[in-house]
Write a protein that holds these residues in place. Structure first.
Motif, PDB file in Angstrom:
ATOM      1  N   GLU A 182       0.827  -1.212   0.000  1.00  0.00           N
ATOM      2  CA  GLU A 182       0.000   0.000   0.000  1.00  0.00           C
ATOM      3  C   GLU A 182       0.860   1.260   0.000  1.00  0.00           C
ATOM      4  O   GLU A 182       0.582   2.214  -0.732  1.00  0.00           O
ATOM      5  CB  GLU A 182      -0.946   0.006   1.202  1.00  0.00           C
ATOM      6  CG  GLU A 182      -2.045  -1.022   1.107  1.00  0.00           C
ATOM      7  CD  GLU A 182      -2.852  -1.172   2.384  1.00  0.00           C
ATOM      8  OE1 GLU A 182      -3.978  -1.684   2.292  1.00  0.00           O
ATOM      9  OE2 GLU A 182      -2.366  -0.778   3.479  1.00  0.00           O
ATOM     10  N   ARG A 183       1.907   1.251   0.780  1.00  0.00           N
ATOM     11  CA  ARG A 183       2.816   2.403   0.861  1.00  0.00           C
ATOM     12  C   ARG A 183       3.505   2.638  -0.492  1.00  0.00           C
ATOM     13  O   ARG A 183       3.589   3.760  -0.974  1.00  0.00           O
ATOM     14  CB  ARG A 183       3.844   2.180   1.981  1.00  0.00           C
ATOM     15  CG  ARG A 183       4.694   3.370   2.319  1.00  0.00           C
ATOM     16  CD  ARG A 183       5.540   3.174   3.584  1.00  0.00           C
ATOM     17  NE  ARG A 183       6.122   1.843   3.768  1.00  0.00           N
ATOM     18  CZ  ARG A 183       5.659   0.922   4.631  1.00  0.00           C
ATOM     19  NH1 ARG A 183       4.636   1.178   5.399  1.00  0.00           N
ATOM     20  NH2 ARG A 183       6.256  -0.257   4.732  1.00  0.00           N
ATOM     21  N   LEU A 184       3.955   1.575  -1.123  1.00  0.00           N
ATOM     22  CA  LEU A 184       4.606   1.688  -2.425  1.00  0.00           C
ATOM     23  C   LEU A 184       3.634   2.125  -3.515  1.00  0.00           C
ATOM     24  O   LEU A 184       4.000   2.890  -4.421  1.00  0.00           O
ATOM     25  CB  LEU A 184       5.279   0.373  -2.812  1.00  0.00           C
ATOM     26  CG  LEU A 184       6.511   0.023  -1.984  1.00  0.00           C
ATOM     27  CD1 LEU A 184       6.976  -1.399  -2.295  1.00  0.00           C
ATOM     28  CD2 LEU A 184       7.633   1.022  -2.227  1.00  0.00           C
ATOM     29  N   GLU A 185       2.389   1.666  -3.433  1.00  0.00           N
ATOM     30  CA  GLU A 185       1.366   2.116  -4.391  1.00  0.00           C
ATOM     31  C   GLU A 185       1.160   3.625  -4.278  1.00  0.00           C
ATOM     32  O   GLU A 185       1.014   4.305  -5.291  1.00  0.00           O
ATOM     33  CB  GLU A 185       0.047   1.388  -4.169  1.00  0.00           C
ATOM     34  CG  GLU A 185       0.055  -0.077  -4.549  1.00  0.00           C
ATOM     35  CD  GLU A 185       0.099  -0.324  -6.047  1.00  0.00           C
ATOM     36  OE1 GLU A 185      -0.172   0.605  -6.832  1.00  0.00           O
ATOM     37  OE2 GLU A 185       0.417  -1.462  -6.438  1.00  0.00           O
ATOM     38  N   GLU A 186       1.143   4.135  -3.069  1.00  0.00           N
ATOM     39  CA  GLU A 186       1.009   5.585  -2.865  1.00  0.00           C
ATOM     40  C   GLU A 186       2.216   6.324  -3.439  1.00  0.00           C
ATOM     41  O   GLU A 186       2.069   7.364  -4.072  1.00  0.00           O
ATOM     42  CB  GLU A 186       0.837   5.909  -1.379  1.00  0.00           C
ATOM     43  CG  GLU A 186      -0.526   5.578  -0.831  1.00  0.00           C
ATOM     44  CD  GLU A 186      -1.642   6.340  -1.523  1.00  0.00           C
ATOM     45  OE1 GLU A 186      -1.507   7.564  -1.742  1.00  0.00           O
ATOM     46  OE2 GLU A 186      -2.658   5.707  -1.854  1.00  0.00           O
ATOM     47  N   GLU A 187       3.410   5.780  -3.212  1.00  0.00           N
ATOM     48  CA  GLU A 187       4.619   6.398  -3.767  1.00  0.00           C
ATOM     49  C   GLU A 187       4.582   6.384  -5.294  1.00  0.00           C
ATOM     50  O   GLU A 187       4.958   7.354  -5.935  1.00  0.00           O
ATOM     51  CB  GLU A 187       5.876   5.672  -3.267  1.00  0.00           C
ATOM     52  CG  GLU A 187       6.174   5.922  -1.810  1.00  0.00           C
ATOM     53  CD  GLU A 187       7.393   5.143  -1.317  1.00  0.00           C
ATOM     54  OE1 GLU A 187       8.282   4.818  -2.138  1.00  0.00           O
ATOM     55  OE2 GLU A 187       7.449   4.860  -0.105  1.00  0.00           O
ATOM     56  N   ARG A 188       4.121   5.265  -5.856  1.00  0.00           N
ATOM     57  CA  ARG A 188       4.029   5.165  -7.317  1.00  0.00           C
ATOM     58  C   ARG A 188       3.060   6.210  -7.865  1.00  0.00           C
ATOM     59  O   ARG A 188       3.321   6.833  -8.893  1.00  0.00           O
ATOM     60  CB  ARG A 188       3.588   3.765  -7.737  1.00  0.00           C
ATOM     61  CG  ARG A 188       3.493   3.661  -9.240  1.00  0.00           C
ATOM     62  CD  ARG A 188       3.195   2.332  -9.841  1.00  0.00           C
ATOM     63  NE  ARG A 188       2.505   1.349  -9.051  1.00  0.00           N
ATOM     64  CZ  ARG A 188       2.386   0.092  -9.424  1.00  0.00           C
ATOM     65  NH1 ARG A 188       2.939  -0.320 -10.547  1.00  0.00           N
ATOM     66  NH2 ARG A 188       1.730  -0.766  -8.685  1.00  0.00           N
ATOM     67  N   LYS A 189       1.944   6.401  -7.166  1.00  0.00           N
ATOM     68  CA  LYS A 189       0.969   7.396  -7.597  1.00  0.00           C
ATOM     69  C   LYS A 189       1.577   8.796  -7.567  1.00  0.00           C
ATOM     70  O   LYS A 189       1.392   9.585  -8.494  1.00  0.00           O
ATOM     71  CB  LYS A 189      -0.265   7.342  -6.685  1.00  0.00           C
ATOM     72  CG  LYS A 189      -1.460   8.076  -7.237  1.00  0.00           C
ATOM     73  CD  LYS A 189      -2.655   8.112  -6.287  1.00  0.00           C
ATOM     74  CE  LYS A 189      -3.015   6.802  -5.685  1.00  0.00           C
ATOM     75  NZ  LYS A 189      -4.193   6.885  -4.795  1.00  0.00           N
ATOM     76  N   ALA A 190       2.349   9.092  -6.537  1.00  0.00           N
ATOM     77  CA  ALA A 190       3.005  10.399  -6.429  1.00  0.00           C
ATOM     78  C   ALA A 190       4.050  10.564  -7.532  1.00  0.00           C
ATOM     79  O   ALA A 190       4.151  11.643  -8.143  1.00  0.00           O
ATOM     80  CB  ALA A 190       3.644  10.557  -5.049  1.00  0.00           C
ATOM     81  N   LEU A 191       4.817   9.521  -7.807  1.00  0.00           N
ATOM     82  CA  LEU A 191       5.822   9.585  -8.870  1.00  0.00           C
ATOM     83  C   LEU A 191       5.171   9.773 -10.238  1.00  0.00           C
ATOM     84  O   LEU A 191       5.657  10.542 -11.067  1.00  0.00           O
ATOM     85  CB  LEU A 191       6.687   8.327  -8.875  1.00  0.00           C
ATOM     86  CG  LEU A 191       7.680   8.203  -7.717  1.00  0.00           C
ATOM     87  CD1 LEU A 191       8.331   6.826  -7.724  1.00  0.00           C
ATOM     88  CD2 LEU A 191       8.718   9.290  -7.789  1.00  0.00           C
TER      89      LEU A 191
END
Length: 93
Positions: free
Chosen positions: A32-41
């Motif tokens: 979930e944390r990485l998905e959020e980071e991917r969305k921000a990137l």
């Protein structure tokens, strides 16, 4: 004897295995944390393409160049050669 919710939670936790449940929760939270980071990137990349477009660059060409830079030089050369051959075959050269 009836189970109350606390007893049921304890029974469920024991059934699934404490270590396995904790490990699963950790994995899900990391994803979930990485998905959020991917969305921000992805948002940042979109902003950069918008900046490039406003500076007069062709975004489609930029995307193609970025894709090509990820490939091996020999692969790029082979693709360019094939494109040239196909263009000539279609009378586009």
């Amino acid at each position: 004897m009836a189970f109350d919710t606390a007893d049921q939670a304890t029974a469920d936790h024991a059934t699934t295995g404490n270590i396995a449940a904790d490990r699963l929760k950790s994995i899900v939270e990391r994803i979930e944390r990485l998905e959020e980071e991917r969305k921000a990137l992805a948002s940042d990349i979109k902003d950069i393409y918008s900046e490039a477009k406003s500076a007069g660059f062709d975004v489609k060409v930029l995307r193609q160049l970025i894709r090509m830079r990820k490939q091996e030089p020999a692969e790029v050369e082979e693709q360019e050669m094939l494109i040239d051959v196909y263009r000539r075959a279609l009378g586009m050269a």
